[in-house]
Design an enzyme around this catalytic site. Structure first.
Site, PDB file in Angstrom:
ATOM      1  CD  GLN A  70      -2.752  -1.075   2.500  1.00  0.00           C
ATOM      2  OE1 GLN A  70      -3.177  -0.065   3.033  1.00  0.00           O
ATOM      3  NE2 GLN A  70      -2.877  -2.279   3.026  1.00  0.00           N
TER       4      GLN A  70
HETATM    5  N1  LIG Z   1      -7.114 -14.411  -9.782  1.00  0.00           N
HETATM    6  C1  LIG Z   1      -6.020 -14.337  -9.027  1.00  0.00           C
HETATM    7  N2  LIG Z   1      -6.091 -13.710  -7.853  1.00  0.00           N
HETATM    8  C2  LIG Z   1      -4.976 -13.665  -7.095  1.00  0.00           C
HETATM    9  C3  LIG Z   1      -3.767 -14.237  -7.522  1.00  0.00           C
HETATM   10  N3  LIG Z   1      -2.848 -14.001  -6.554  1.00  0.00           N
HETATM   11  C4  LIG Z   1      -3.462 -13.315  -5.580  1.00  0.00           C
HETATM   12  N4  LIG Z   1      -4.755 -13.107  -5.901  1.00  0.00           N
HETATM   13  C5  LIG Z   1      -5.747 -12.357  -5.127  1.00  0.00           C
HETATM   14  O1  LIG Z   1      -5.334 -11.015  -5.040  1.00  0.00           O
HETATM   15  C6  LIG Z   1      -5.726 -10.468  -3.813  1.00  0.00           C
HETATM   16  C7  LIG Z   1      -4.544  -9.801  -3.137  1.00  0.00           C
HETATM   17  O2  LIG Z   1      -3.595 -10.741  -2.725  1.00  0.00           O
HETATM   18  P1  LIG Z   1      -2.543 -10.468  -1.563  1.00  0.00           P
HETATM   19  O3  LIG Z   1      -1.647 -11.646  -1.513  1.00  0.00           O
HETATM   20  O4  LIG Z   1      -3.193 -10.019  -0.318  1.00  0.00           O
HETATM   21  O5  LIG Z   1      -1.760  -9.252  -2.182  1.00  0.00           O
HETATM   22  P2  LIG Z   1      -0.506  -8.493  -1.553  1.00  0.00           P
HETATM   23  O6  LIG Z   1       0.411  -8.196  -2.655  1.00  0.00           O
HETATM   24  O7  LIG Z   1       0.037  -9.252  -0.404  1.00  0.00           O
HETATM   25  O8  LIG Z   1      -1.163  -7.144  -1.070  1.00  0.00           O
HETATM   26  P3  LIG Z   1      -0.654  -6.206   0.106  1.00  0.00           P
HETATM   27  O9  LIG Z   1      -0.404  -7.052   1.291  1.00  0.00           O
HETATM   28  O10 LIG Z   1      -1.756  -5.223   0.313  1.00  0.00           O
HETATM   29  O11 LIG Z   1       0.581  -5.546  -0.390  1.00  0.00           O
HETATM   30  C8  LIG Z   1      -6.325 -11.588  -3.004  1.00  0.00           C
HETATM   31  O12 LIG Z   1      -7.719 -11.453  -3.085  1.00  0.00           O
HETATM   32  C9  LIG Z   1      -5.853 -12.831  -3.698  1.00  0.00           C
HETATM   33  O13 LIG Z   1      -6.786 -13.852  -3.585  1.00  0.00           O
HETATM   34  C10 LIG Z   1      -3.743 -14.889  -8.789  1.00  0.00           C
HETATM   35  O14 LIG Z   1      -2.732 -15.404  -9.242  1.00  0.00           O
HETATM   36  N5  LIG Z   1      -4.884 -14.910  -9.496  1.00  0.00           N
END
Ligand SMILES: Nc1nc2c(ncn2[C@@H]2O[C@H](COP(=O)(O)OP(=O)(O)OP(=O)(O)O)[C@@H](O)[C@H]2O)c(=O)[nH]1
Ligand SMILES: [Mg+2]
Lengths: 588, 193
Positions: free
Chosen positions: B73
Site C-alpha cells: 500500500q
Molecule cells: N485471480 C487471481 N487472484 C490472485 C492471484 N494471486 C493473488 N490473488 C488475489 O489477489 C488479492 C490480493 O492478494 P494479496 O496476496 O493479499 O496481495 P498483496 O500483494 O500481499 O497485497 P498487500 O499485502 O496489500 O501488499 C487476493 O484477493 C488474492 O486472492 C492470482 O494469481 N490470481
C-alpha cells in the site's frame, strides 16, 4: 527567455509529479466534468469510473462504466446527461453506492448498474390561456393557423411561459401543423422543466460513506434537495436565475451551504436556515467553473480569470489565465491533506492552483473538457481527463510528488500580498486626524513660529556665550585653547586638575592667567590664582590645585574657571565645574 | 552441487539461510504467493492485505528462505527501503491484470533499483507476473516490456507468469532463485561489486 526552454522545464516539472497511466485518443467519450464520477461500485476496493457520455448530436447518449483502462459496460440514455453522481442511498449492506444520472426532467438511479428508480421533476403550472386554446383545438373549434396566432400572442405577453408542446408547435411549417395538433391534442397539456446541474449532500453524518441527498438545479431557476430513500422533495428554493454549477458542503440535518453559479453571472451562497440566498457574488462575466477548496470558493469566468472568494462572498484574489477555461475540478490528495483546483484550458494545458499559486502545469495532447481527480482502480491520486476529440487520458500522481507552494506564475512576490497586522484606528486617532486635516494651515503656522523663536533664542544664547567666552573652547583665532577639568577625592579635600592645551599648529601661548570664581562660604581654594607657563602647541598642561569644602551640610556648588590674558578682563575661555558633594565631611 | 545438497539434506545439516525481500504494489498477490510456497500444513486460508510487513519462512532443497513480505500500500511503501540492506534477493510481484498501475509498478521498481543500498549489489531479482489466470491479464513478455526490464544490466533477473492461487509458475521462479544464490554466492556472503 525562449518559450521552448520554458515549456521543456515545465515538461520536466510535470513528469516529476505525474505518471502517464493511459491514453486512448479515440475512446469516444464526449463528456464534461459534471458527468464523471468515481465509485467503488462493487465494494471490492477497485474503483470504477462512471461517465455520462453525451454521444454525438442527439444520438448515442450513454452511461459508460470503466474498470481500469477498459470499458466494462454501457447503458443507453434517452436524453442528454447533465450530471452524474455516485451516492449511498441507504444503510443496507453491502454499502455499494448507487449512480444518479440527471437527464431532461428525470433522475435515473442505477443500483449494481441496473435501472432502479426514476425520479421526475414536479410538473409546473400551465398557462391558463394556453390550456384554453388547446382545449378549443381539441374540440376542433379553431384551426392550426388560428392556434398559432393565439399562442404567439400568449407567448409575447404571458407571465407563465408556454409549454414545450406549444413552443415546438410554433416552430413548425404550415403543412406540418395539422398532423402535430392531431397527434398531441388528446394528451393533457403539461409544462415541465429540466435539470441543469446536480450535486450530493450528506444527510446527517460527516463520514466518507454517509447517506447522501441529491441536490438539483433546474431550468426554472429552482433548487431541490431530495430525500435519498423516498425521493421526496425535502427543500425547494427559488433563485433569480437558472443555476448552472453547484457546490454543496455540510449535512442536510445539521448545517449546509450550497454555492450555486447562475446564468446571470451571479454566484449565490445558500445556508440551511435561509430560504433566500445568504450572500451573492456578482461577476461581470459568465461563470464557467466553480470549485470549493477548503472553505474558499474558486470561480473561473469566461474572461480567462480565476477568482478566489471567501465563503462569505468576499473576493480574495484574482489570477489571469493564459487561455479560456474549459472546465474545473477539485484535486484532493487525502494522504497529505492537500486541496487544489485543476483548471482545463483551451491552450491544451491543465493548470493546478493552490490559492493563487500555480503548482503544476500538465500539457495535454488535446483540449481537456472533463476533469476528475480521485481514487480510481486501486490508486488514490488518479487524474482522469477527457478531451474534446473524445480521448481519455489518465495520469497518476506520484507517491513522492511534492508541490512547492511557491508562486510559479510571474508577478509580484508573495510577500507583497501578506497582510500586516495593523492595529485598529482608535477614536482619538480619528479625531486627531480630522482636526489635523481641518486646521492644517494654522497648525503649520504655529509650528513655524515656534521654530523661529527657538532658533532665535538658540542664536542669542550662542552669541552671548561667545561674547563672554563662556565656553571651554576658546573661539578667538589667536588663542586656540581647550580646557577640561577633573575633580578627584571624596572631600572635604578635593584635588582639581585642569588640563590646558594649546591647539594651534605652531603658535605658543604666553602670558595667560587662570583664576576661579566660587562661593567663598562654601569653598576654599589655594592657590586660587595661577600664572600659566608658556604653552607649547599640542602638549597637555595639567595644573593642579586643592579645594576644601567648608560646609558640612552636604551641599555643592559650581566653581567657574577662567583663563585670562594679562591685562584683559574678558576671559579667553570659561569652564564650569560641578563640584561633587563632600562625602568625607558628611560622614565625619 | 546436487549431490552435496542432497547429502546435506539427508544428514540434516543446516541449510544456508537467505533473506529475501518480497515487494510489489498492494493487491499484486505477494502474501498469496509466499503462503503458497510454505509447506501445506503451514498455509493459511484467508489472506488479508498486509499491514506494514510480515516475516515468513520456507525451505527449498538446499536453502532456507526468510521472506520479508512487505505491504504494497502506498502509505507503507516508504518502509521498504529500511530492509534493503538485509535482503540478499528480491521477489517483485506484479498484478499483470492491473494495466492502469503498470506505470506505478515501474516507478517503484526504478526507485528500488536506484536506491543506494541496492544499486551496486549484484543481487538476483525474480519477477512474478502474477494473476495469469485472469482473462484480461498481460503476458509475462508484455509485462517485462512495460516495466523495461531489459534495462536491468547489472543484476541477474528472471520473470515468470504465475498464479498465486493455484501455485502455477511459482516453482520455476523459486528454482531459478535458488540456482542464482547457490552459484553466485557459494560462501553465503554478500558479494559486492
Ligand atoms: N485471480 C487471481 N487472484 C490472485 C492471484 N494471486 C493473488 N490473488 C488475489 O489477489 C488479492 C490480493 O492478494 P494479496 O496476496 O493479499 O496481495 P498483496 O500483494 O500481499 O497485497 P498487500 O499485502 O496489500 O501488499 C487476493 O484477493 C488474492 O486472492 C492470482 O494469481 N490470481
Ligand atoms: Mg500482503
Amino acid at each position: 527567455m525562449s518559450s521552448s526552454s520554458d515549456s521543456s522545464s515545465r515538461e520536466g516539472e510535470s513528469r516529476s509529479k505525474w505518471l502517464d497511466a493511459h491514453y486512448d485518443p479515440v475512446a469516444g467519450l464526449n463528456t464534461l466534468s459534471s458527468c464523471i464520477a468515481l465509485a467503488d461500485l462493487h465494494g471490492d476496493g477497485d474503483f470504477k469510473m462512471v461517465v455520462g457520455d453525451m454521444g454525438h448530436g442527439p444520438y448515442n447518449m450513454k452511461l459508460k462504466v470503466y474498470k481500469g483502462t477498459a470499458r466494462m459496460s454501457e447503458n443507453a440514455l434517452l436524453d442528454l446527461p447533465t450530471g452524474v453522481a455516485a451516492f449511498l442511498m441507504d444503510q443496507n449492506e453491502p454499502r455499494t453506492p448507487a449512480i444518479a444520472v440527471a437527464s431532461g426532467p428525470f433522475i435515473y438511479v442505477y443500483k449494481n448498474l441496473r435501472p432502479y428508480f426514476k425520479f421526475t421533476l414536479p410538473a409546473m403550472e400551465v398557462n391558463a390561456l394556453e390550456k384554453e386554446v388547446w382545449d378549443q383545438a381539441k374540440e376542433d373549434k379553431i384551426d392550426p393557423v388560428t392556434l398559432k396566432e393565439m399562442l404567439e400572442s400568449i407567448r409575447d405577453k404571458a407571465e407563465i411561459p408556454l409549454s414545450v408542446r406549444s413552443l415546438r408547435f410554433l416552430m413548425l411549417e404550415l403543412q406540418e401543423m395539422e398532423a402535430f395538433v392531431n397527434t398531441y391534442k388528446q394528451q393533457p397539456l403539461k409544462r415541465q422543466t429540466v435539470i441543469t446541474c446536480m450535486g450530493t449532500l450528506k444527510k446527517n453524518m460527516a463520514d466518507e460513506d454517509a447517506v447522501c441527498c441529491l441536490v438539483i438545479g433546474t431550468e426554472s431557476g429552482e433548487l431541490f434537495i431530495l430525500d435519498p430513500e423516498a425521493f421526496t422533495i425535502l427543500t425547494r428554493v427559488s433563485l433569480s436565475s437558472v443555476p448552472t454549477l453547484l457546490d454543496v458542503t455540510g449535512q442536510y440535518d445539521i448545517e449546509y451551504r450550497i454555492t450555486v453559479a447562475c446564468r446571470n453571472g451571479n454566484v449565490y451562497i445558500l445556508r440551511r436556515d435561509s430560504k433566500r440566498p445568504k450572500y451573492c457574488i456578482e461577476l461581470s462575466a459568465q461563470v464557467v467553473g466553480l470549485v470549493r477548496v477548503q472553505k474558499n470558493i474558486m470561480i473561473g469566468t469566461s474572461h480567462e480569470t480565476l477568482h478566489g472568494y471567501s465563503q462569505k462572498g468576499k473576493r480574495l484574489w484574482t489570477v489571469t489565465l493564459p487561455a479560456s477555461i474549459m472546465t474545473m475540478s477539485l484535486l484532493e490528495q487525502k494522504s497529505r491533506g492537500i486541496q487544489a483546483v485543476l483548471v482545463g484550458l483551451k491552450n491544451m494545458e491543465v493548470h493546478l492552483y493552490r490559492d493563487k499559486n500555480l503548482l503544476s502545469v500538465i500539457n495535454t495532447p488535446d483540449i481537456v473538457t472533463g476533469l476528475c481527480f480521485g481514487r480510481y482502480g486501486r490508486e488514490d491520486d488518479t487524474l482522469i481527463m477527457t478531451t474534446q476529440g473524445g480521448g481519455l487520458l489518465i495520469k497518476i500522481l506520484k507517491r513522492t510528488a511534492q508541490f512547492e507552494d511557491k508562486d510559479t506564475a510571474p508577478g509580484p512576490p508573495t510577500g507583497q500580498s501578506i497582510k500586516l497586522n495593523v492595529p485598529k484606528k482608535t477614536k482619538l486617532y480619528v479625531d486627531q486626524t480630522l482636526r489635523e486635516r481641518e486646521n492644517a494651515v494654522a497648525m503649520h503656522r504655529v509650528f513655524q513660529m515656534d521654530l523661529y523663536r527657538l532658533r532665535l533664542s538658540a542664536a542669542r544664547a550662542y552669541v552671548k556665550a561667545l561674547d563672554a567666552s563662556l565656553a571651554p573652547v576658546s573661539s578667538t583665532m589667536q588663542e586656540p585653547l581647550t580646557l577640561n577639568a577633573a575633580v578627584q577625592g571624596i572631600g572635604p579635600q578635593f584635588k582639581l586638575i585642569l588640563n590646558l592645551q594649546n591647539t594651534s599648529v605652531n603658535r605658543p601661548s604666553m602670558q595667560l592667567l587662570i583664576s576661579f570664581l566660587y562661593d567663598e562660604k562654601l569653598y576654599k581654594i589655594k592657590p586660587a590664582f595661577f600664572k600659566v607657563p608658556l604653552l607649547v602647541p599640542g602638549l597637555n598642561y595639567p595644573i593642579e590645585t586643592f579645594v576644601e569644602c567648608c560646609s558640612d551640610k552636604g551641599i555643592s556648588d559650581i566653581i567657574k574657571v577662567f583663563v585670562l590674558r594679562e591685562g584683559k578682563s574678558t576671559p579667553l575661555l570659561t569652564a564650569h565645574i560641578n563640584m561633587p558633594v563632600s562625602e568625607g565631611l558628611a560622614a565625619a | 552441487m546436487g549431490l552435496f545438497d542432497k547429502l546435506a539434506g539427508w544428514l540434516g545439516l543446516k541449510k544456508k539461510e537467505v533473506h529475501v525481500l518480497c515487494l510489489g504494489l498492494d493487491n499484486s498477490g505477494k502474501t498469496t504467493i509466499i503462503n503458497k510456497l510454505k509447506p501445506a500444513n503451514a498455509q493459511t486460508q484467508d489472506i488479508v492485505p498486509t499491514i506494514g510487513f510480515s516475516i515468513e519462512k520456507f525451505k527449498t532443497s538446499s536453502l532456507s528462505f526468510t521472506v520479508f513480505d512487505m505491504s504494497g500500500q502506498g502509505r507503507y511503501r516508504n518502509l521498504w527501503e529500511h530492509y534493503y540492506k538485509e535482503g540478499q534477493a528480491i521477489i517483485f510481484v506484479i498484478d499483470s491484470s492491473d494495466k492502469l498501475r503498470m506505470v506505478v509498478a515501474k516507478e517503484e521498481l526504478e526507485t528500488l533499483l536506484n536506491h543506494a543500498d541496492i544499486k551496486h549489489r549484484r543481487m538476483p531479482v525474480l519477477f512474478f507476473a502474477n494473476k495469469m489466470d485472469l482473462r484480461d491479464s498481460l503476458s509475462s513478455v508484455k509485462v517485462s516490456q512495460l516495466l523495461s526490464l531489459e534495462h536491468i544490466k547489472d543484476k541477474p533477473w528472471h520473470i515468470c507468469a504465475s498464479d498465486g492461487l493455484t501455485g502455477e509458475g511459482l516453482q520455476e521462479g523459486v528454482d531459478w532463485l535458488q540456482d542464482q544464490i547457490t552459484q553466485s554466492n557459494p560462501n553465503n556472503e554478500d558479494l559486492r561489486r
